[in-house]
Write an enzyme that holds these catalytic residues in place. Sequence first.
Site, PDB file in Angstrom:
ATOM      1  N   TYR A 143     -30.653  28.709 -18.208  1.00  0.00           N
ATOM      2  CA  TYR A 143     -29.939  28.510 -19.299  1.00  0.00           C
ATOM      3  C   TYR A 143     -29.663  26.948 -19.200  1.00  0.00           C
ATOM      4  O   TYR A 143     -29.096  26.363 -17.991  1.00  0.00           O
ATOM      5  CB  TYR A 143     -28.617  29.090 -19.462  1.00  0.00           C
ATOM      6  CG  TYR A 143     -27.552  28.553 -20.537  1.00  0.00           C
ATOM      7  CD1 TYR A 143     -27.898  28.843 -21.980  1.00  0.00           C
ATOM      8  CD2 TYR A 143     -26.631  27.833 -20.204  1.00  0.00           C
ATOM      9  CE1 TYR A 143     -26.836  28.313 -22.845  1.00  0.00           C
ATOM     10  CE2 TYR A 143     -25.720  27.349 -21.212  1.00  0.00           C
ATOM     11  CZ  TYR A 143     -26.051  27.713 -22.544  1.00  0.00           C
ATOM     12  OH  TYR A 143     -25.018  27.304 -23.589  1.00  0.00           O
ATOM     13  N   ASP A 238     -32.382  21.097 -13.234  1.00  0.00           N
ATOM     14  CA  ASP A 238     -31.168  21.213 -14.068  1.00  0.00           C
ATOM     15  C   ASP A 238     -30.123  21.654 -12.974  1.00  0.00           C
ATOM     16  O   ASP A 238     -29.820  22.639 -12.620  1.00  0.00           O
ATOM     17  CB  ASP A 238     -31.204  22.362 -15.206  1.00  0.00           C
ATOM     18  CG  ASP A 238     -29.730  22.479 -15.765  1.00  0.00           C
ATOM     19  OD1 ASP A 238     -28.722  21.964 -15.371  1.00  0.00           O
ATOM     20  OD2 ASP A 238     -29.720  23.148 -16.891  1.00  0.00           O
ATOM     21  N   LYS A 266     -20.597  19.539 -14.491  1.00  0.00           N
ATOM     22  CA  LYS A 266     -19.388  20.420 -13.858  1.00  0.00           C
ATOM     23  C   LYS A 266     -18.928  19.367 -12.761  1.00  0.00           C
ATOM     24  O   LYS A 266     -17.751  18.956 -12.971  1.00  0.00           O
ATOM     25  CB  LYS A 266     -20.091  21.934 -13.405  1.00  0.00           C
ATOM     26  CG  LYS A 266     -20.570  22.499 -14.458  1.00  0.00           C
ATOM     27  CD  LYS A 266     -20.407  24.008 -14.331  1.00  0.00           C
ATOM     28  CE  LYS A 266     -21.470  24.852 -15.522  1.00  0.00           C
ATOM     29  NZ  LYS A 266     -20.767  25.167 -16.341  1.00  0.00           N
TER      30      LYS A 266
HETATM   31  N1  HOZ Z   1     -22.012  27.577 -20.072  1.00  0.00           N
HETATM   32  C1  HOZ Z   1     -21.080  28.309 -19.432  1.00  0.00           C
HETATM   33  C2  HOZ Z   1     -21.626  29.574 -18.798  1.00  0.00           C
HETATM   34  N2  HOZ Z   1     -22.520  29.320 -17.825  1.00  0.00           N
HETATM   35  C3  HOZ Z   1     -19.691  28.799 -20.312  1.00  0.00           C
HETATM   36  C4  HOZ Z   1     -19.069  27.600 -20.508  1.00  0.00           C
HETATM   37  C5  HOZ Z   1     -17.657  28.045 -21.223  1.00  0.00           C
HETATM   38  O1  HOZ Z   1     -17.536  29.100 -22.083  1.00  0.00           O
HETATM   39  O2  HOZ Z   1     -16.593  27.293 -20.798  1.00  0.00           O
END
Ligand code: HOZ
Length: 427
Positions: A143, A238, A266
């Site tokens: 993802y 990524d 992050k």
């Molecule tokens: N992209 C996040 C999961 N891999 C979720 C981010 C969120 O819901 O804060």
Amino acid sequence: MPHESERLYAHACRVIPGGVNSPVRSWKAVGEHPLFLQRGRAAEVVDADGRAYLDFLGSWGALILGHAPPRVSAAVGHRAKSGTTFGAPTAGEVELARVLVDAVPSLEQVRLVSSGTEATMSALRLARAATGREAILKFAGCYHGHVDALLVRAGSGALTLGVPDSPGVPPSVTALTRTAEFNDVEGVRELLRARGGELAAVIVEPVAGNMGVVAPAPGFLEMLRDETSHAGSLLIFDEVITGFRVAWSGAQGRYGVTPDLTCLGKVIGGGLPLAAFGGSRALMEQLAPTGPVYQAGTLSGNPLAVTAGRTTLEIVREQPAAYDRLDSLGARAEELLRQALAAGGKSGCVNRVGSMLTLFFGVDTVRNHSEASRADTASFARFFHGMLAEGVYLPPSQFEAFFISLAHTEADIERLGRAARAVLAGR
Ligand code: HOZ
């Protein structure tokens, strides 16, 4: 459901779709309604009803120091007093960029953006411009944010919620996106030898974190490096999750494979919205204003986010053997979760790289998306709610990672193990 969270959720659903600003946090994958959180300190979060939980979500991996580290909070507060955004360059951005460039092998230059999605979207545009090619390759279960072209066989919420291809993404956009199986060393080698010449880029999470944690198979990243170099396509890592998480130098340092472009997010934002993408000077200078490839953002390099990120990375760097500590806490968590599965007579496996791990139910090994998708999500959902009742807050989906921070203690990890044992033994 706790009273105040319930009240807030009902109110949220009236003004926010599904009551949440990002789908996985709706708990749709585990049932019931989400808890609203009101504060956090170190490894603990407190919900809107005042109940405390030991947190292994860590804002989806952003919080390498845990919640509200005093030095980061103080620095952000101090910075906020003299202005929060200018839409003009500030000194802090340069200092953060310097730290990133020094730490991450592939980076000679970086551009700061506000989210991982922006980073991957911009890296793709740059790769397409630099190669003059249009097609890209991604891996099933990886993802890369909600970029149109990358919402194809995607992980995270797209996997959890069963919407791998979202309506609203034009088929003409995804027609340029090829997919392959993560960790299929020989199959992907063959594909790249046959079709690599069409590809602008191959994008990969070097450690998959959005189909649950899946480590790269021996030789997989090396094969991607060799074959993309031969084919003249760019390799994009990524590292939004893995950057400054699995090593100071990221997964590329940990595995010794250097991509052409890297996306970060992050951890580098220290809990504020900040991400980055970067690579060699020759590639990055193709971006406007030095080059023709357009990319921009009003809040890019935001002073508050940059302050949180710089202070966080400074603290990590000062801690002796921070990554050894994260690794050993992770190893103990893995051991305890395995023991809890065995003691409870449950089938499953634990995948881990450093301080990110996933407990998969009902499968013996998970090396790719098709194996991950065979996991027993109903057992995960029961486990999630059982753990919550034991005061342990986990990611609300089978296909996400538990994150351990430097604020977790050995005692916290033992508590995770005891709770898992109690839940899996059916007590
Ligand atoms: N992209 C996040 C999961 N891999 C979720 C981010 C969120 O819901 O804060």
